[in-house]
Design an enzyme around this catalytic site. Structure first.
Site, PDB file in Angstrom:
ATOM      1  N   LYS A  94       0.851  -1.179   0.000  1.00  0.00           N
ATOM      2  CA  LYS A  94       0.000   0.000   0.000  1.00  0.00           C
ATOM      3  C   LYS A  94       0.892   1.237   0.000  1.00  0.00           C
ATOM      4  CE  LYS A  94      -3.324   0.121   2.977  1.00  0.00           C
ATOM      5  NZ  LYS A  94      -4.131   0.806   1.920  1.00  0.00           N
ATOM      6  N   GLU A 103      -2.380   5.244   7.094  1.00  0.00           N
ATOM      7  CA  GLU A 103      -3.159   4.029   6.859  1.00  0.00           C
ATOM      8  C   GLU A 103      -2.752   2.935   7.839  1.00  0.00           C
ATOM      9  OE1 GLU A 103      -3.961   4.646   2.064  1.00  0.00           O
ATOM     10  OE2 GLU A 103      -2.326   3.376   2.732  1.00  0.00           O
TER      11      GLU A 103
END
Length: 218
Positions: A94, A103
């Site tokens: 990611k 995140e």
């Protein structure tokens, strides 16, 4: 179905994991934007959201969803986010949108991580998508040299400053067979804020938008 239609299908499918009265962890990216649109249909049933990026925060607020600071919540029932790549162990790369650190923080305080992707993001081996590493600016050259020693080909993502004021190195040319070990090694380098490997905290549920509909893996 187009790729965007598959993303939309996965995003809307994640709505079934949202409970009334909860605060929802919300990630970043094109697939998550579809989830935010879906979440807006429940905005009067939930308390609000914790967001992993400035961009998602702005979209949530535009749709009338209250956004809480991460420091003001003890934990979250669910976190919904996308991935640039995900393997059969639900380990992910990611950070293509440069929001990897936030995140990872929101994922860490969440009981359940729902990953939403289209079927182009599923891979057997992680690493074809460049691995993002968020780095304190003064450590950029040092960290890049260390990443070469680990077998990577790092490139400075020019013109990008993270929401935390740092820079991104994108590591090309890696075939990641032991994601947890590599996550540990890169995170141990001085100056690294975090690496965009989500192996220690992988997805609990994977929702894949595919031409035939949404497929679920858990």
């Amino acid at each position: 179905m187009t790729q965007d239609e598959m993303k939309k299908a996965a995003g809307w499918a994640a709505l079934e994991y949202v409970e009334a009265g909860s605060i929802v962890g919300v990630g970043t990216g094109s697939t998550v934007n579809h989830f935010i649109d879906a979440l807006a249909t429940m905005k009067n049933e939930i308390k609000g959201a914790v967001s992993s990026s400035v961009a998602s925060t702005e979209k949530l607020k535009e749709l009338g969803i209250e956004v809480f600071d991460c420091n003001d919540v003890a934990g979250l029932d669910v976190y919904v986010d996308g991935a640039d790549e995900i393997n059969g162990k639900n380990e992910m790369i990611k950070g293509g949108g440069a929001a990897l650190t936030r995140e990872k923080i929101v994922a860490a305080i969440s009981d359940k991580f729902i990953c939403i992707v289209d079927d182009t993001k599923q891979v057997d081996v992680l690493g074809q998508f460049p691995l993002p590493v968020e780095v304190i600016p003064m450590a950029r050259s040092y960290v890049a040299r260390e990443l070469v020693k680990l077998g990577g080909d790092p490139a400075y993502r020019e013109g990008v400053i993270t929401d935390n004021g740092n820079v991104i190195l994108d590591v090309h040319g890696m075939k990641i067979t032991d994601a947890k070990d590599l996550e540990d090694k890169i995170n141990a380098l001085p100056g690294v804020v975090t690496v965009g490997l989500f192996a220690h905290r992988g997805a609990d549920v994977l929702l894949v938008g595919a031409p035939e509909g949404v497929k679920k893996f858990d």
